[in-house]
Scaffold this motif. Structure first.
Motif, short mmCIF file in Angstrom:
data_model
loop_
_atom_site.label_atom_id
_atom_site.label_comp_id
_atom_site.label_asym_id
_atom_site.label_seq_id
_atom_site.Cartn_x
_atom_site.Cartn_y
_atom_site.Cartn_z
N THR A 126 1.98 10.27 -4.42
CA THR A 126 2.06 8.82 -4.69
C THR A 126 3.48 8.31 -4.51
N SER A 127 4.45 9.03 -5.05
CA SER A 127 5.85 8.62 -4.90
C SER A 127 6.27 8.65 -3.44
N CYS A 128 5.84 9.67 -2.72
CA CYS A 128 6.28 9.81 -1.33
C CYS A 128 5.75 8.70 -0.43
N VAL A 129 4.48 8.32 -0.60
CA VAL A 129 3.96 7.26 0.28
C VAL A 129 4.69 5.94 0.00
N GLU A 130 5.00 5.71 -1.29
CA GLU A 130 5.70 4.47 -1.63
C GLU A 130 7.15 4.50 -1.15
N MET A 131 7.84 5.62 -1.32
CA MET A 131 9.21 5.71 -0.83
C MET A 131 9.27 5.60 0.69
N THR A 132 8.33 6.22 1.37
CA THR A 132 8.29 6.12 2.83
C THR A 132 8.10 4.68 3.26
N ARG A 133 7.18 3.99 2.58
CA ARG A 133 6.97 2.56 2.90
C ARG A 133 8.25 1.77 2.70
N GLN A 134 8.94 2.01 1.59
CA GLN A 134 10.18 1.27 1.32
C GLN A 134 11.25 1.56 2.37
N LEU A 135 11.40 2.82 2.74
CA LEU A 135 12.41 3.17 3.74
C LEU A 135 12.10 2.55 5.09
N TRP A 136 10.85 2.51 5.47
CA TRP A 136 10.47 1.84 6.72
C TRP A 136 10.78 0.35 6.64
N ALA A 174 5.53 -2.34 7.00
CA ALA A 174 4.97 -1.08 6.54
C ALA A 174 4.03 -1.28 5.36
N ALA A 175 3.13 -0.28 5.19
CA ALA A 175 2.19 -0.29 4.08
C ALA A 175 1.93 1.14 3.64
N SER A 176 1.34 1.28 2.45
CA SER A 176 0.95 2.59 1.95
C SER A 176 -0.41 2.50 1.31
N ILE A 177 -1.14 3.64 1.31
CA ILE A 177 -2.45 3.72 0.68
C ILE A 177 -2.49 4.99 -0.16
N GLY A 178 -2.93 4.84 -1.42
CA GLY A 178 -3.01 6.01 -2.29
C GLY A 178 -3.46 5.64 -3.68
N THR A 179 -3.00 6.40 -4.65
CA THR A 179 -3.40 6.20 -6.04
C THR A 179 -3.10 4.79 -6.52
N LEU A 180 -2.00 4.22 -6.06
CA LEU A 180 -1.62 2.86 -6.49
C LEU A 180 -2.42 1.78 -5.77
N THR A 226 -5.59 -2.62 -5.80
CA THR A 226 -6.02 -1.35 -6.35
C THR A 226 -7.37 -0.95 -5.78
N THR A 227 -7.50 0.34 -5.38
CA THR A 227 -8.77 0.87 -4.89
C THR A 227 -9.43 1.79 -5.90
N GLY A 228 -8.64 2.37 -6.82
CA GLY A 228 -9.20 3.23 -7.85
C GLY A 228 -9.29 4.70 -7.51
N LEU A 229 -8.96 5.08 -6.27
CA LEU A 229 -9.03 6.47 -5.85
C LEU A 229 -7.79 6.85 -5.07
N THR A 230 -7.36 8.12 -5.19
CA THR A 230 -6.25 8.59 -4.37
C THR A 230 -6.60 8.44 -2.90
N THR A 231 -7.79 8.92 -2.53
CA THR A 231 -8.29 8.77 -1.16
C THR A 231 -9.65 8.11 -1.24
N PRO A 232 -9.77 6.82 -0.88
CA PRO A 232 -11.07 6.14 -0.95
C PRO A 232 -12.05 6.71 0.06
N ASP A 233 -13.33 6.30 -0.03
CA ASP A 233 -14.31 6.78 0.94
C ASP A 233 -13.89 6.35 2.34
N VAL A 234 -14.40 7.06 3.34
CA VAL A 234 -13.90 6.89 4.71
C VAL A 234 -14.13 5.49 5.26
N VAL A 235 -15.22 4.84 4.86
CA VAL A 235 -15.49 3.48 5.35
C VAL A 235 -14.47 2.51 4.79
N THR A 236 -14.24 2.59 3.47
CA THR A 236 -13.23 1.73 2.85
C THR A 236 -11.85 2.01 3.43
N PHE A 237 -11.55 3.30 3.59
CA PHE A 237 -10.24 3.70 4.10
C PHE A 237 -9.99 3.13 5.49
#
Length: 336
Positions: free
Chosen positions: A121-131, A138-144, A154-165
């Motif tokens: 979770t921290s890494c996807v957000e930090m990567t987004r910020q650095l970009w 840039a954007a990120s998808i994950g627990t947040l 908010t999606t409610g899942l670390t990795t949502p279902d493939v259609v939502t994703f």
């Protein structure tokens, strides 16, 4: 998009898939309107994924999906499907994800994924910020949830279902997002929820005991994680590895076997070597060696784990074209 365009004319040969069943003659000329793995979300023109789950078996709802208007059913071989194209595959979740990706594309040009027990979770957000600091949309998808420079949903899942994703990722591309970082959980990788994207770089943070109620043992858990590098990462992509983890060598060996570019970070890293870390009242000072140069940066985050997350994130940015000196300097501007 026509159903025939998605599945191809005649048998589908890749992955052991085949197309058969008692479908209406004009079904293959019909337009695909969407994808669903919940029969209650099926509408006319939907391709329905009927999968065996831990609690619910989607195969039990194939007839209901067809009555609701499904024109294609993706499922394992050996089922009786009447009234829709039957796309049978030994790994139906993977085949469904491939078809969904072809339907929802295009996606952001630069996409990276992070796996590991902790730090995703921290890494996807930090990567987004650095970009973003480097001038990218840039954007990120994950627990947040789904996070951009403007909002967080908010999606409610670390990795949502493939259609939502995939629909979310396609929506981000339409909004102008060019760079995306997402969390690849072991559940998501096992269930093919993160398929179809052109993953330019993949990162491994660490491995410790977790989710053994689902995977059974550590070997199966690690196998699920490593699938990001063995199957999802593009052959010409980069593997970013926190080299201080005991399992790092196995990830590094796999990346070398596949011919991936390798970016290692940490006190044992070759690309970004952490030489020294000095805790301060407001964070920590990092001394980093990279490309024959030594850099000193004040990271406004506390703890060794955040230093690790920051270096993995910097590695992802550098692996996708970021300037080394600029990326390291921007670590000082990261926000929790």
């Amino acid at each position: 998009m026509k159903l025939a365009t998605l599945i191809g004319k005649g048998p589908v040969s890749d992955g052991g898939a085949s197309v058969h069943g008692s479908a209406p003659r004009d079904a293959y000329d019909g337009n695909v309107t969407g994808f669903a793995i919940d029969h209650r979300k099926v509408a006319p023109g939907t391709i329905f994924g009927a999968f065996e789950g831990a609690r619910v078996n989607g195969e039990d709802y194939i007839a209901d999906a067809i009555r609701a208007g499904a024109i294609g059913i993706v499922a394992r071989p050996g089922l009786a499907v009447e009234g829709a194209a039957y796309i049978a595959d030994e790994t139906p979740r993977e085949r469904f994800a491939q078809l969904a990706a072809a339907f929802f594309a295009p996606f952001p040009a630069t996409t990276v994924a992070i796996t590991g027990t902790n730090g995703k979770t921290s890494c996807v957000e930090m990567t987004r910020q650095l970009w973003r600091m480097a001038g990218h949309h840039a954007a990120s998808i994950g627990t947040l949830g789904v996070t951009t420079a403007d909002e967080r949903v908010t999606t409610g899942l670390t990795t949502p279902d493939v259609v939502t994703f995939l629909s979310n990722v396609a929506g981000l591309e339409r909004e102008g997002v060019t760079h995306l970082a997402f969390e690849a959980s072991s559940h998501g990788l096992t269930q093919y929820r993160t398929e179809g994207l052109p993953v330019s770089a993949a990162a491994f943070t660490n491995l410790s005991r977790d989710h053994l109620d689902y995977h059974g043992d550590m070997a199966a858990y690690f196998t699920a994680k490593i699938r990001l590098f063995s199957e999802v990462l593009r052959p010409d992509g980069a593997a970013v590895v926190w080299a201080d983890d005991p399992q790092a060598a196995r990830v590094i060996d796999l990346a070398r076997e596949r011919g991936n570019r390798l970016v290692t970070v940490g006190t044992r890293g070759d690309t970004l070597r952490l030489v020294d870390r000095d805790p301060t009242l407001l964070g920590q000072g990092l001394t980093i060696e990279a490309g024959g140069q030594t850099y000193r940066v004040s990271l406004p985050l506390i703890g060794g784990y955040q230093a690790a997350n920051a270096l993995v994130s910097a590695g992802l940015v550098i692996a996708t074209g970021g300037d080394i000196a600029t990326t390291i300097a921007n670590l000082a501007r990261l926000q929790p």
